[in-house]
Every structure is written in structure tokens, then in C-alpha cells.
Scaffold this active site. Sequence first.
Site, short mmCIF file in Angstrom:
data_model
loop_
_atom_site.label_atom_id
_atom_site.label_comp_id
_atom_site.label_asym_id
_atom_site.label_seq_id
_atom_site.Cartn_x
_atom_site.Cartn_y
_atom_site.Cartn_z
CD1 TRP A 153 6.27 6.43 3.87
CD2 TRP A 153 7.32 6.77 6.04
NE1 TRP A 153 5.54 5.42 4.59
CE2 TRP A 153 6.73 4.93 5.54
CE3 TRP A 153 8.88 6.22 6.70
CZ2 TRP A 153 7.58 4.03 6.11
CZ3 TRP A 153 9.35 6.12 7.43
CH2 TRP A 153 8.62 4.35 7.42
CG ASP A 154 5.21 5.67 0.08
OD1 ASP A 154 4.37 6.45 1.00
OD2 ASP A 154 5.07 4.50 0.10
CD1 TRP A 155 2.45 8.03 2.79
CD2 TRP A 155 2.90 9.68 3.77
NE1 TRP A 155 2.65 7.72 3.34
CE2 TRP A 155 2.63 8.34 4.43
CE3 TRP A 155 2.66 10.55 4.26
CZ2 TRP A 155 2.82 8.78 6.04
CZ3 TRP A 155 3.37 11.30 5.88
CH2 TRP A 155 3.21 9.81 6.16
CG ASN A 190 3.56 -0.09 9.02
OD1 ASN A 190 2.30 -0.12 8.70
ND2 ASN A 190 3.88 -0.03 7.30
CD GLU A 191 3.57 -2.20 5.10
OE1 GLU A 191 2.63 -2.36 4.19
OE2 GLU A 191 5.09 -1.50 4.84
CD GLU A 199 -0.83 0.38 5.54
OE1 GLU A 199 -0.08 -0.31 4.63
OE2 GLU A 199 0.38 0.47 6.79
#
Length: 879
Positions: free
Chosen positions: A190-192, A456-457, A554
Site C-alpha cells: 500500500w502507499d504506507w 473503502n473508496e 479521511e
Amino acid sequence: MLFRLLLLLALCGAGSAAMVVSVSLRGSWRIRSGNGSLELPAEVPGCVHSALFHQRLIQDPYYRFNNLNYRWIALDNWTYIKKFKIPFDMSKWRKVNLVFEGIDTVTAVLLNNVPVGETDNMFRSYSFDITHVVQAVNILEVHFQSPVIYADQRSKVHTHYSVPPNCPPRVQDGECHVNFIRKAQCSFSWDWGPSFPTQGIWKDVRIEAYNICHLNYFTFTPIYDNNIQEWNLEIESSFDVSSSKPVLGQAIIAIPELKIQQTNSVELHHGERIVKLFVKIDKSVTIETWWPHGHGNQTGYNMTVLFKLDGGLSFEKSAKVYFRTVELIEEPIKGSRGLSFYFKINGLPIFLKGSNWIPADSFQDRVTSALLRLLLQSVVDANMNALRVWGGGIYEQDEFYELCDELGIMVWQDFMFACALYPTDQDFMDSVRAEVAYQVRRLKSHPSIITWSGNNENEAALVLNWYDIQSSHLSTYIDDYVTLYVKNIRRIVFEGDQTRPFITSSPTNGAKSTAEGWLSENPYDPNYGDIHFYDYVGDCWNWKIFPKARFVSEYGYQSWPSFSTLEKVSSKEDWSYESKFAHHRQHFTDGNYKMLHQAELHFKLPQSADQLRKFKDTIYLTQVMQAQCVKTETEFYRRSRSEIVYGEGHTMGALYWQLNDIWQAPSWSSLEYGGRWKMLHYFARHFFAPLLPVGFENEDVFFIYGVSDLHSDHKVMLTVRAHTWSSLEPVCSETTKPFVMKAGESALLYDKPVAELLRGCTNCTRQSCVVSFYLSTDRELLSPTNYHFLSSPKEAKGLQKANITATISQQGDTFVFHLKTSAVAPFVWLDVGSIPGRFSDNGFLMTEKTRTVFFYPWKPTSESELERSFHVTSLADIY
């Protein structure tokens, strides 16, 4: 070989024994690589990566570039092997099952070389009938398929149309087609976070044997009848009845504190049977409800349910029962188009203050009870009352929700679908339906969970066409979306639980999305539902860039974790913001640049010639920037709760992204990997305070709002002071007359043109002064002291390098830091290196000569150890 053996004894018929036996297979196993070249011990619960690490065959997977170096582990097919004896006579049992509470993820299960079952979903339990296979001595083999290869194969089988996205952005160093496997979506990167697609038995596994019947599960739901204002309790139990004859008995329900002792007759027939019991609670009995943190107590009642069945067979379950109601209010607002979006708990509107939860580790066997408590205690210690369990991770372990119940943390529970479209073929949907039914049963008894959310999204991804779908093909994906989240997940949720709301996605327009066929034209409409908002280009000190939305679930900005956290997983050559390691660890496109861009708007960037000093200063500055940005944004949302401006407002939720970290890397978190508080988390403790003054400017006028989450009105005064950067004494101060701060509202308390404010303060200009303000009574401070910068700190005149010293003493288990400063110091950061614990305050503006701060250690330490490790930084130190 150790077994955990549970024997439930009873008499049956003419003195023969009837029992239910449960034998845990936790503990020591062996694992083998696909080609047999590696075989080693492993622990269950656990995973392959952890087994390799514990045997010192690999380094810490989080060290430096090991997420790339160890990609081979996820690409192999591993086998778990357990040899065990059955400590009872097999011939005496009519039914024997093998039960996996959690298996990760795609396997074929063999007992004594006989296939007994398959698994394909990390998020559900499995029970396999092994009655005719089990022996006195057994070999259990669980053959795992590489999740990466499996996901790729499933995507190739889905030939009639693609299901995007295929792969994550290259910067994430991830794996492809994660949407084709029912596994933690972030485990493919993921981006984190890193890509560590684990394989393993991640929860309990056991053998169960019985003759007459077995209790499969037990769940319950408190229900409030609004018409007659009465509480009821619905209890549901599932039995597997192996007896060919009906099994009769009683169900005895006891809740002593509520004076409940109820007996029901039970009749069970062969097969799987559901027993539903109904307890009507006498209106004369006083029930204390469960409240979120900051709004009341988390009162629960001990309940036991005892099933006494034929032949003396009995099953007893104990649980804590909590009573609370939850409503999602979507109704017209005067002066505004659209609908409200807020939660009522026990009939009271509650502003949700909190963050978003991601998995606490890539390797769930590392997530201990102590770590969970540390992280969740940090939530309430920062005045939060809510967490959103994000849909790209896992449905958390039971203890997580038990702690949320105990601490009063409301949980917005996503189902585990995130940032992707998903297939709807038969096998996938069968797996999802079993997953959802299982999780709803498992979790619905927790009062902390206040809403279910489908994904989510994914509504936004589809409607706003993140994946460049041709318009002629769009209807296919819309049908898939409605099939998955509405016709299946939503239906199963409501079949199992009607006590809390369900929303299809986050963000969503709520009722408007429903009315528009579950997909709204603009899911980010601030006048409906919840929104996610990110802006790394605009100036985060300018509150006008933020949406005046109904609910913001968020938002956030990145920062780097502390050097002491990074040091554990890096080497000397990595300690530069421009190092290969620094770029490798950043999984968000241009993330390192975006942090510096935002910081440079208001701060001077570090320029030290010493590479390590510059790196540490840059880390500090990213944390300052993040904390100040999220502070500004959150305070805007909190002050917007009671007003409509240009048709927008009534904000009733602020959940910043994100609470915790999955590894040691730059991210949006306020808690570092392991639980250390970033500056943002200390700021959150202030900006989420129950009573808070919020300052901001508009058209050169300085305004202060008061925000209250309290249940009662308070008579308070507002004090406004100004300091020059070069003086520890305020150059001016004014205090209002006492006024009433109304409960549960925000209101304008103070407004004055900045020029007029400065005229009343000797030698004050925008560049030379800083404003602070607080709410108090005659006797005590009731709010944190807040502050407002009249100009960017990089333009500050008179700002000096402060000499800040500390005298450390001990009071019981707490350490007292008596601080002294030679000058006004912004963003004072106290650091004790790798000593675990937190301060009572940190990252603060120090405007007085002395200040006392407490340190709460998480492990035993000493004054001398703290003195050796102590370091303090304030803003001027990095110039």
C-alpha cells in the site's frame, strides 16, 4: 507434545459417559518449502516469515530493503505439518471435526494423506469433518499455494473482462491482482506499507469430538424497542446435532445484576440447528447504557447461558452484555441543501473524533495483547472516541473489539474491500457470503461497532473512473458493484444484524447514493454523507481549502517517524533524506517531496552541513508540518459543527488518516510502528479536547470559536494573550466577561481586526508576536492553551535559539521533567531516544520560563537512563 484439552463431562443413558472434547493443535509445527529444500520448526498461530526469522534463516523482514530481498517467500508454496496423537478412544465418538479459526489463505488440507478440505479466505473460519479419517496417531498437512501466484491465476481465468486495478503503482514495490484473493489487501503493498503476502495458520486450530451435539457458535444482540421503551435481548446459538434422536433440554439465562434468571425449553433435531432465545427485560430494572469515551461510562453486565441437555450434557457460555442504541441521522438541514450525516448514541448526537486503524503489523503473530492495549489506550489518551477499521486490512482479533468496548472507542467497521473493483463469479461470491455472515455473527455483540461499511473508496473509484473504464463497459462494473455490496453484503448484514446502520462505501453520499442506485454522481459532495479529502499542494494553514462537509472520515498529511524508530531497521549510509533507503521506504508517489513542499510554505528547511543532523532535523520538521496541518484542518471541522455557511456545515465527524503504522516508514500516522507518539498525536490530545478554543483569521480579522463536546453548559471566560518572540512575559492580555459555553455546540466567542489587536500590544507586529488563548473559570483552566501564528514562523522576527534545560525527578512510576527556557520556543520536542513511553505534552509552544511535563514509561527505566537519553529540539535549533 503439548495439547490443551477441554473435557466437558456428562452422564448419558445407563451410566455411559458423553463428552465434548476439544484438543488444541496450537504450538509446535514444522513447515517445508515447495521443493523440500527447507524444513524448519514453526509456531501456530504464526506465518512462514516469522518461522524463518525465528530460526535465523532471514533477518528482520523490515530491515532496510528486505521487503524486496524476501519476495521469494511469498512466491513459494509452503506446507505446514503436524504429527499428533489423539488422547481419547476414537471408536467412542460419532463426530470429529477439524476447525481452523483463521487460515491465510489458499490451502488444501490433508489428514493422514486424505484430502479433507480446502480454504480460500483469510477472513472466515473452516470446519472439516474428519470422523472417518482421524486415527490414534495422525499427520496433518496444510498445503499452501502462493497467494501471489493464486491471485494471478484467478485473474487470468476471469477472461470475459478485466477487473482493475491490475497492479499497484511501481513506487510501492508490490504484487498484482490482490482483488482476486480474499486476503488482507494491503499485504500486497500500500502507499504506507510493504508487500508481505503471508502464508500461515494465523488463528487457533483444534480437533473437536462429540456424540450427541456440539455448540458451534453463540452470539447475542441487545435491542431497544422504541415504541414501548423497553430493552430486549436476542440470543442465537448454533448446534451441530449428530444424534438421530431429538435432544431435549433447557436453556438457562442468568444476568444477576439485572435480576434475570430465565429458563427456556430446547428441542434439537439432527443436523445443524439454530436456537433463538428472547429475553424481555423488566422496565422496572434500571439499565446503565454503554457510552463512548468522554460521554459516560462503559457499563456492561455479566451474562451466562447454560444449555442443560439430555443425558447430562451441558454447554455454558459467558459474555459481557452492553446496552446502547445507535442511529445514523440523515435529514434535511435548515439553510442547506442536502442531508445531515451524524450518529446518535443513546439518543445523543455525538461528534466522532478519531482516526483510521490499519493492521498493526504485516505479521499478525507479532500483534500482542500488550501492543493492542498500548495503541488503543493511546486513542483515548488523545481524547479520541472513534476509530474506523479500514477496509484494506483485516477484521481485527476479538481482543481489539473487547478493548474498544472497555475503553469506549466507537468503531466504524469496513468490510475488507479497498481501492479496487472486484469479481463477482460464483466461487468468489460464495466465499464472500461466508465471510460476511461469519464476521457479522462474530462481531455484532460489541457495542463499540456503530456502523458497517461495505468498502473503502470503491464507489468513488467507479463513479470517478479511476481505472479508465470505457463508458460502453461501465454498466458491467456497476452491476458487479451492486451485486457485491448491495445484493449480497448488505442483505447478509441485515439478515444477521439490524441494530446498526449499513453504508455501502466510504466516502458515500449515504441516502443520496441509495436513491441514485447506490452510486452517486459525486461521492465527494460535502452536503451528503462522508468524504475523504487530501491536498498536498494547497497551503494547509489556509482553512479555506478544506471542505465544510457533514463528516470527514479521511484526511491527513505525511511525516517521517523518529530517528530512534528508523535506526532499528537501517544502517549509517541510510541516514539521509536523499538516500536510497529514504526513497525506497516512501511508497507514496513524490511523498518525500510533498512533505518538504508543504513544510517550506511556512518553515525554513534544515541546512546543517552534518548529514545526520540534517536528517534528524528534517524528520523533526516533517512532524511539525504534519501536526500543524492536521491541527488546522481538524479545528476547522470541529468549529463547523453548529453552523451553516453558504449552505455548508454541520460537520459531525473528523477521523484523520491514519492512527498507526504497519512498519517503520514515512506515512500519515500519528503513532509510529510500536506505538511511539509522533508530534501529531500530542497535538490530537489538544485539538480533540472536550472543551477547546479555536482561532483563525478571515479577511484580516482574528476569530476565536469555542467548541464543546460536554453534556452540560459551562460558565467560562476567554483569555487572549500575545507574546513577542523575544519575551517570556506577555506584552498584552485581555479576558472576557464570564459567558455560557453551551453543551455540544460550537460558537463564536471573540472577533477583532488583527490591526486593532496589535495596536493594544506594545511592539507587536505580525512577524514579532504570537497569540495564545484559553478558556477558564475563576479557579481553573478548562481547556488546553491554544495559539495562532500571525505570520509564518520562517518570517518571525526576534525568534531566538532557546536554551532549554530539564531537571528530572521520579514520583512513583512517573518521571517529572522540570523545564526551563531562555526564550519563547515553538514546537518544543522532548526526546528520550528508544526508551518507550510518552510525555504528558510535547511539541508545545513554550511561552513561560518554566514548565513541568510528566513522562509515563511503558517499561521500567531510571532517572539516570532518561538523563543520558534526553534531547530537546525547538524550531530555531534546526536553522
